[in-house]
Write a protein that holds these residues in place. Structure first.
Motif: not given
Length: 174
Positions: A106-114, A116-125
């Motif tokens: 659960l902890v890993t899933g939550v951290v990795m989802t966060l 991925e969300l940062v990657q997808g919304s804020l990081v170019t490429g």
């Protein structure tokens, strides 16, 4: 019938050794965090035209397995699995309340989802990919099963409660 449990009551660590183990786990976690940030949160302008989000579990994994370049497949799938392993190894040592298979997942899933969300919304490429979360979490699960569980119990042994003295027959072991 007497129920036997694994012996978690081996010689307890001294407070100094326990502190050293936790300090080492903290340093390893900090180093891993830097590596994780560099691998996942650095912009990749060259990749921008190739990125696309994936919200369907299995799609990216299937794509990687279908590509002819075996090295790229191993790099993508293996890299995402390996990226999760430190969570499974370090979480039970650093934070004893996260010890346990479900908690690590659960902890890993939550951290990795966060991440991925940062990657997808804020990081170019970069883009959100649910398969990355699945692979990272699977890596944490493997790390926990192979090493994290033992390390967590070595540093933070189970507490003995009054109900641990009971056997299946209702008699206390004394």
């Amino acid at each position: 019938m007497v129920r036997t449990e694994p012996d978690d009551t081996a010689a307890p660590m001294t407070p100094v050794l326990r502190a050293a183990a936790m300090l080492l786990a903290f340093i390893a976690t900090a180093a891993f965090s830097v590596v994780l940030a560099r691998l996942t949160l650095e912009p990749s302008a060259a990749s921008e035209p190739l990125t696309h989000s994936n919200l369907r579990p299995g799609d990216s994994i299937r794509d990687y397995l279908a590509q002819p370049a075996f090295r790229d497949t191993v790099k993508q799938l293996g890299g995402n699995l390996l990226l999760g392993v430190p969570f499974g190894v370090l979480l039970p040592v650093l934070l004893p309340r996260t010890r346990g298979l479900l908690r690590v997942v659960l902890v890993t899933g939550v951290v990795m989802t966060l991440v991925e969300l940062v990657q997808g919304s804020l990081v170019t490429g970069r883009a959100f990919d649910i398969d990355d979360v699945i692979l990272n979490t699977t890596g944490a699960l493997l790390g926990y099963l192979v090493l994290g569980r033992r390390l967590g119990r070595a540093v933070h042994p189970r507490r003995r409660h009054w109900w641990h003295g009971w056997t299946g027959s209702g008699k206390s072991r004394g």
